[in-house]
Design a protein around this motif. Structure first.
Motif, short mmCIF file in Angstrom:
data_model
loop_
_atom_site.label_atom_id
_atom_site.label_comp_id
_atom_site.label_asym_id
_atom_site.label_seq_id
_atom_site.Cartn_x
_atom_site.Cartn_y
_atom_site.Cartn_z
N TYR A 122 11.66 -1.84 -10.02
CA TYR A 122 10.87 -0.74 -10.58
C TYR A 122 9.66 -1.25 -11.36
CZ TYR A 122 14.51 2.09 -8.75
OH TYR A 122 15.37 2.68 -7.86
N GLY A 123 9.79 -2.37 -12.04
CA GLY A 123 8.63 -2.99 -12.68
C GLY A 123 7.63 -3.45 -11.64
N PHE A 124 8.13 -4.01 -10.55
CA PHE A 124 7.27 -4.44 -9.46
C PHE A 124 6.54 -3.25 -8.86
CE2 PHE A 124 6.74 -5.33 -4.89
CZ PHE A 124 5.89 -6.42 -4.98
N PHE A 125 7.26 -2.15 -8.64
CA PHE A 125 6.62 -0.95 -8.09
C PHE A 125 5.54 -0.41 -9.02
CE2 PHE A 125 6.29 3.64 -7.54
CZ PHE A 125 5.86 3.66 -6.21
N LYS A 126 5.82 -0.37 -10.30
CA LYS A 126 4.83 0.12 -11.27
C LYS A 126 3.58 -0.77 -11.23
CE LYS A 126 4.17 2.01 -15.76
NZ LYS A 126 3.69 3.33 -15.55
N HIS A 127 3.77 -2.07 -11.09
CA HIS A 127 2.65 -3.00 -10.99
C HIS A 127 1.81 -2.69 -9.74
CE1 HIS A 127 0.36 -6.72 -11.09
NE2 HIS A 127 0.73 -6.92 -9.83
N LEU A 128 2.47 -2.34 -8.64
CA LEU A 128 1.76 -2.05 -7.39
C LEU A 128 1.01 -0.72 -7.44
CD1 LEU A 128 4.39 -2.86 -4.61
CD2 LEU A 128 2.31 -4.12 -5.10
N SER A 129 1.64 0.27 -8.03
CA SER A 129 1.13 1.63 -7.87
C SER A 129 0.48 2.23 -9.11
CB SER A 129 2.27 2.55 -7.44
OG SER A 129 3.19 2.71 -8.50
N ASN A 130 0.69 1.61 -10.27
CA ASN A 130 0.27 2.19 -11.55
C ASN A 130 0.95 3.52 -11.82
OD1 ASN A 130 -1.46 0.05 -12.26
ND2 ASN A 130 -3.07 0.91 -10.99
N LEU A 131 1.95 3.85 -11.06
CA LEU A 131 2.73 5.06 -11.27
C LEU A 131 4.20 4.66 -11.38
CD1 LEU A 131 1.20 7.40 -8.56
CD2 LEU A 131 0.83 7.56 -11.02
N GLY A 132 4.95 5.48 -12.05
CA GLY A 132 6.38 5.20 -12.16
C GLY A 132 7.14 5.75 -10.97
N TRP A 133 8.35 5.30 -10.83
CA TRP A 133 9.20 5.71 -9.73
C TRP A 133 9.47 7.21 -9.73
CZ3 TRP A 133 13.73 7.93 -11.29
CH2 TRP A 133 14.15 7.67 -12.59
N LYS A 134 9.44 7.85 -10.93
CA LYS A 134 9.74 9.28 -11.03
C LYS A 134 8.73 10.14 -10.27
CE LYS A 134 12.24 9.21 -15.38
NZ LYS A 134 12.28 9.69 -16.77
N ARG A 147 17.78 4.00 1.95
CA ARG A 147 16.57 3.46 2.57
C ARG A 147 15.45 4.49 2.50
NH1 ARG A 147 17.56 3.56 7.68
NH2 ARG A 147 16.07 5.21 7.99
N GLU A 148 15.75 5.75 2.78
CA GLU A 148 14.74 6.80 2.72
C GLU A 148 14.18 6.97 1.32
OE1 GLU A 148 16.27 10.39 4.44
OE2 GLU A 148 16.47 9.47 6.43
N GLU A 149 15.00 6.83 0.30
CA GLU A 149 14.51 6.92 -1.07
C GLU A 149 13.53 5.79 -1.36
OE1 GLU A 149 15.61 9.56 -3.74
OE2 GLU A 149 15.34 10.17 -1.64
N TYR A 150 13.88 4.59 -0.96
CA TYR A 150 12.96 3.46 -1.16
C TYR A 150 11.68 3.65 -0.35
CZ TYR A 150 16.69 1.02 -3.63
OH TYR A 150 17.67 0.67 -4.53
N GLU A 151 11.80 4.23 0.84
CA GLU A 151 10.61 4.50 1.65
C GLU A 151 9.68 5.48 0.95
OE1 GLU A 151 12.32 5.70 5.39
OE2 GLU A 151 12.25 3.65 6.17
N LYS A 152 10.23 6.48 0.27
CA LYS A 152 9.40 7.42 -0.47
C LYS A 152 8.50 6.69 -1.46
CE LYS A 152 12.62 11.31 -0.65
NZ LYS A 152 13.42 12.12 -1.60
N MET A 153 9.05 5.67 -2.08
CA MET A 153 8.29 4.90 -3.06
C MET A 153 7.30 3.96 -2.39
SD MET A 153 11.25 3.85 -5.83
CE MET A 153 10.35 2.41 -6.29
N PHE A 154 7.78 3.15 -1.47
CA PHE A 154 6.97 2.03 -0.99
C PHE A 154 6.05 2.36 0.17
CE2 PHE A 154 10.20 -0.16 -3.47
CZ PHE A 154 9.39 -1.01 -4.21
N LEU A 155 6.37 3.35 0.99
CA LEU A 155 5.47 3.67 2.10
C LEU A 155 4.13 4.20 1.60
CD1 LEU A 155 7.83 5.17 4.84
CD2 LEU A 155 6.72 2.93 4.79
N CYS A 156 4.12 4.78 0.41
CA CYS A 156 2.86 5.25 -0.16
C CYS A 156 1.88 4.10 -0.40
CB CYS A 156 3.10 6.04 -1.44
SG CYS A 156 3.58 5.01 -2.85
N LYS A 157 2.40 2.90 -0.52
CA LYS A 157 1.58 1.70 -0.70
C LYS A 157 1.48 0.91 0.61
CE LYS A 157 -0.12 1.15 -4.01
NZ LYS A 157 -1.38 1.79 -4.39
N GLY A 158 1.93 1.50 1.71
CA GLY A 158 1.86 0.84 3.01
C GLY A 158 2.87 -0.28 3.19
N ILE A 159 3.93 -0.27 2.38
CA ILE A 159 4.94 -1.32 2.43
C ILE A 159 6.14 -0.83 3.25
CG2 ILE A 159 6.56 -2.67 1.03
CD1 ILE A 159 4.44 -2.55 -1.22
N ASN A 160 6.54 -1.64 4.22
CA ASN A 160 7.71 -1.33 5.03
C ASN A 160 8.99 -1.59 4.24
OD1 ASN A 160 6.10 -0.90 7.43
ND2 ASN A 160 5.80 -3.10 7.42
#
Length: 174
Positions: A61-73, A119-132
Motif C-alpha cells: 500500500y505504501g508502494f501504491f501510494k508512491h505510484l499513484s499519489n492516491l490511497g488504496w481507498k 486478483r480483481e481487487e488488486y487489478e482495480k488498484m494497479f491497472l489504473c497505473k498500467g500495471i499488470n
C-alpha cells in the motif's frame, strides 16, 4: 522474525507461519544473486540494475501510494494483505503471493477459492497505473491430495497459479 500471536489458531502458529518464513521471497532472491534493500525494498541484479521491489504484507500500500499519489481507498473498500508481493519493473507486473500451509481440512480450503476476487481487487488498484497483476499461491504438499483437484482447477481457470513449496523466479519475470 516476529511471531503472529493474533490469528490462525495454534496449528497455524506452529506450522503455517514457519512455512511462510521458510519460503520468504527475500531469501530466495538473495540466494540467487539479487540484492534486496532493507531501506526501500528495491531489488537489484548482480550488475546493479533495478529489477523490482519486494513488498511483504502492507508494504504494497505504501508502494501504491508512491505510484499513484492516491490511497488504496480510492480503488477498493478494504485492504487485502498479501503474504508477499513483487513488482517487476522490467515487465511492469505486480505478483501477489499467498502462502498456504495446511495439515487437516479447514478454513484454508475455502481461502483458495478467493483468488479471482482478490486478483480483481488488486487489478482495480494497479491497472489504473498500467500495471499488470498476477496472483499466485505457494502451497504445501497437503494440497496435492485428490480432494483438492477441483479447487486447483478453479485457481488455474480463473487466471491464477499455484506452486508447491517453491515459486520459480522465472514466474515473476526473473
Amino acid at each position: 522474525m516476529p511471531i503472529n500471536i493474533y490469528g490462525g489458531g495454534a496449528n497455524t502458529n506452529l506450522h503455517g507461519l514457519q512455512f511462510e518464513q521458510d519460503i520468504e521471497l527475500k531469501n530466495a532472491l538473495e540466494q540467487n544473486g539479487y540484492n534486496v534493500s532493507n531501506y526501500d525494498n528495491s531489488v537489484v541484479d548482480s550488475n546493479g540494475n533495478l529489477v523490482g521491489y519486494n513488498l511483504p504484507k502492507a508494504k504494497i500500500y505504501g508502494f501504491f501510494k508512491h505510484l499513484s499519489n492516491l490511497g488504496w481507498k480510492n480503488y477498493i473498500s478494504k485492504q487485502l494483505l498479501p503474504d508477499e508481493a513483487f513488482f517487476n519493473v522490467i515487465n511492469n507486473t505486480i505478483y501477489i503471493i499467498e502462502k498456504k500451509w495446511q495439515s487437516v481440512a479447514g478454513s484454508v480450503d475455502e481461502k483458495l477459492q478467493t483468488c479471482d476476487f482478490k486478483r480483481e481487487e488488486y487489478e482495480k488498484m494497479f491497472l489504473c497505473k498500467g500495471i499488470n497483476v498476477e496472483y499466485f499461491y505457494i502451497l504445501n504438499s497437503f494440497f496435492e491430495k485428490e480432494q483438492y483437484s477441483d479447487v486447483k482447477d478453479y485457481i488455474l481457470r480463473h487466471g491464477c497459479k499455484y506452486f508447491f513449496y517453491v515459486l520459480p523466479l522465472y514466474e515473476i519475470g526473473l
